[in-house]
Motif scaffolding. Sequence first.
Motif, mmCIF file in Angstrom:
data_model
loop_
_atom_site.group_PDB
_atom_site.id
_atom_site.type_symbol
_atom_site.label_atom_id
_atom_site.label_comp_id
_atom_site.label_asym_id
_atom_site.label_seq_id
_atom_site.Cartn_x
_atom_site.Cartn_y
_atom_site.Cartn_z
ATOM 1 N N PHE A 95 0.794 -1.178 0.095
ATOM 2 C CA PHE A 95 0.094 0.095 0.077
ATOM 3 C C PHE A 95 0.918 1.239 0.104
ATOM 4 N N ARG A 96 0.534 2.187 -1.019
ATOM 5 C CA ARG A 96 1.798 3.188 -1.169
ATOM 6 C C ARG A 96 1.005 4.479 -0.485
ATOM 7 N N VAL A 97 1.928 5.331 0.264
ATOM 8 C CA VAL A 97 1.341 6.320 1.072
ATOM 9 C C VAL A 97 2.514 7.281 0.851
ATOM 10 N N SER A 98 2.301 8.336 1.868
ATOM 11 C CA SER A 98 3.747 9.587 1.880
ATOM 12 C C SER A 98 4.618 9.063 2.934
ATOM 13 N N ALA A 99 5.645 9.434 2.770
ATOM 14 C CA ALA A 99 6.930 9.225 3.665
ATOM 15 C C ALA A 99 6.558 9.368 5.245
ATOM 16 N N THR A 100 5.682 10.376 5.285
ATOM 17 C CA THR A 100 5.384 10.848 6.726
ATOM 18 C C THR A 100 4.316 9.898 7.290
ATOM 19 N N GLU A 101 3.632 9.179 6.354
ATOM 20 C CA GLU A 101 2.386 8.388 6.910
ATOM 21 C C GLU A 101 2.895 7.105 6.969
ATOM 22 N N VAL A 102 3.990 6.525 6.566
ATOM 23 C CA VAL A 102 4.669 5.257 6.872
ATOM 24 C C VAL A 102 4.711 5.288 8.293
ATOM 25 N N ASP A 103 5.244 6.109 8.806
ATOM 26 C CA ASP A 103 5.619 5.854 10.433
ATOM 27 C C ASP A 103 4.391 6.522 11.142
ATOM 28 N N ALA A 104 3.314 7.412 10.746
ATOM 29 C CA ALA A 104 1.801 7.163 11.307
ATOM 30 C C ALA A 104 1.257 5.860 11.504
ATOM 31 N N CYS A 105 1.287 5.174 10.041
ATOM 32 C CA CYS A 105 0.577 3.925 10.051
ATOM 33 C C CYS A 105 1.343 2.753 10.798
ATOM 34 N N ALA A 106 2.717 2.957 11.195
ATOM 35 C CA ALA A 106 3.177 2.011 12.207
ATOM 36 C C ALA A 106 2.991 2.315 13.436
ATOM 37 N N ASP A 107 2.753 3.522 13.891
ATOM 38 C CA ASP A 107 2.210 3.842 15.122
ATOM 39 C C ASP A 107 0.830 3.217 15.398
ATOM 40 N N GLU A 108 -0.207 3.385 14.508
ATOM 41 C CA GLU A 108 -1.324 3.043 14.482
ATOM 42 C C GLU A 108 -1.393 1.549 14.423
ATOM 43 N N PHE A 131 6.494 -3.470 7.490
ATOM 44 C CA PHE A 131 5.877 -4.943 6.983
ATOM 45 C C PHE A 131 5.271 -5.550 8.251
ATOM 46 N N PHE A 132 4.228 -6.103 7.999
ATOM 47 C CA PHE A 132 3.206 -6.723 8.902
ATOM 48 C C PHE A 132 2.271 -7.835 8.270
ATOM 49 N N ARG A 133 1.568 -8.346 9.210
ATOM 50 C CA ARG A 133 0.798 -9.559 8.564
ATOM 51 C C ARG A 133 -0.934 -9.077 8.964
ATOM 52 N N ASP A 134 -1.673 -9.601 8.038
ATOM 53 C CA ASP A 134 -3.079 -9.637 8.265
ATOM 54 C C ASP A 134 -3.544 -10.923 9.147
ATOM 55 N N PRO A 135 -4.478 -11.133 9.559
ATOM 56 C CA PRO A 135 -5.006 -12.230 10.451
ATOM 57 C C PRO A 135 -4.645 -13.778 9.743
ATOM 58 N N ASP A 136 -4.822 -13.500 8.381
ATOM 59 C CA ASP A 136 -4.540 -14.869 7.449
ATOM 60 C C ASP A 136 -3.209 -15.202 7.523
ATOM 61 N N GLY A 137 -2.113 -14.254 7.885
ATOM 62 C CA GLY A 137 -0.787 -14.443 7.639
ATOM 63 C C GLY A 137 -0.402 -13.675 6.372
ATOM 64 N N ASN A 138 -1.124 -13.303 5.651
ATOM 65 C CA ASN A 138 -0.626 -12.462 4.491
ATOM 66 C C ASN A 138 0.442 -11.371 4.778
ATOM 67 N N LEU A 139 1.333 -11.384 3.980
ATOM 68 C CA LEU A 139 2.240 -10.116 4.174
ATOM 69 C C LEU A 139 1.804 -8.835 3.564
ATOM 70 N N LEU A 140 2.034 -7.586 4.357
ATOM 71 C CA LEU A 140 1.546 -6.677 3.866
ATOM 72 C C LEU A 140 2.488 -5.534 4.246
ATOM 73 N N GLU A 141 2.524 -4.527 3.138
ATOM 74 C CA GLU A 141 3.712 -3.620 3.191
ATOM 75 C C GLU A 141 3.111 -2.382 3.115
ATOM 76 N N VAL A 142 3.295 -1.108 3.714
ATOM 77 C CA VAL A 142 3.094 0.098 3.768
ATOM 78 C C VAL A 142 4.443 0.644 3.099
ATOM 79 N N TYR A 143 4.335 1.427 1.967
ATOM 80 C CA TYR A 143 5.786 2.224 1.615
ATOM 81 C C TYR A 143 5.382 3.390 1.132
ATOM 82 N N ALA A 144 6.581 4.128 1.128
ATOM 83 C CA ALA A 144 6.487 5.394 0.250
ATOM 84 C C ALA A 144 7.786 5.672 -0.610
ATOM 85 N N GLU A 145 7.766 6.288 -1.612
ATOM 86 C CA GLU A 145 9.005 6.419 -2.066
ATOM 87 C C GLU A 145 9.723 7.800 -1.705
ATOM 88 N N ILE A 146 10.933 7.755 -1.526
ATOM 89 C CA ILE A 146 11.488 8.905 -0.888
ATOM 90 C C ILE A 146 12.799 9.101 -1.983
#
Length: 146
Positions: A95-108, A131-146
């Motif tokens: 999931f692509r977000v802005s660079a500052t939102e990567v950290d906000a997503c981690a906090d959430e 990187f984190f996982r959903d309840p079924d174990g799928n790998l999820l990524e939040v990223y931003a281009e920097i």
Amino acid sequence: MKGEMTSEQTTGANPRTHSPFSAIRAIDYTVIFVRDMAAMRRFYEDVLALSPLRELSPNWIEYGLGSNTLVLARPSRTAADAPMPVGSASLQLAFRVSATEVDACADELVRQGVPLLSSPTNQPFGHRTLFFRDPDGNLLEVYAEI
């Protein structure tokens, strides 16, 4: 015969340019086949804050993400495969977000009790990733281009 060239070799044509699949321009929707619909729905709606676009049945929930659709579905007549074993990721979503939102997503995620596989990290290839996982174990990524 030996030494003869095909018409593709003599014209320089690429056989892929004649494929009807060359008309594909985008991935329209992605389906995640789920083990536990209730847990997955809570995660995608409550943790990732996705709003359902439409619910075709209790076994098919659609979420709009930009020009794409993400679907949670129970395998049925379209997929007779056995479910993935617990602990096995069947896919990775980024999931692509802005660079500052990567950290906000981690906090959430931490606030919601979701374990992080890796904290926000600047990668040498120009992405800030989480990187984190959903309840079924799928790998999820939040990223931003920097």
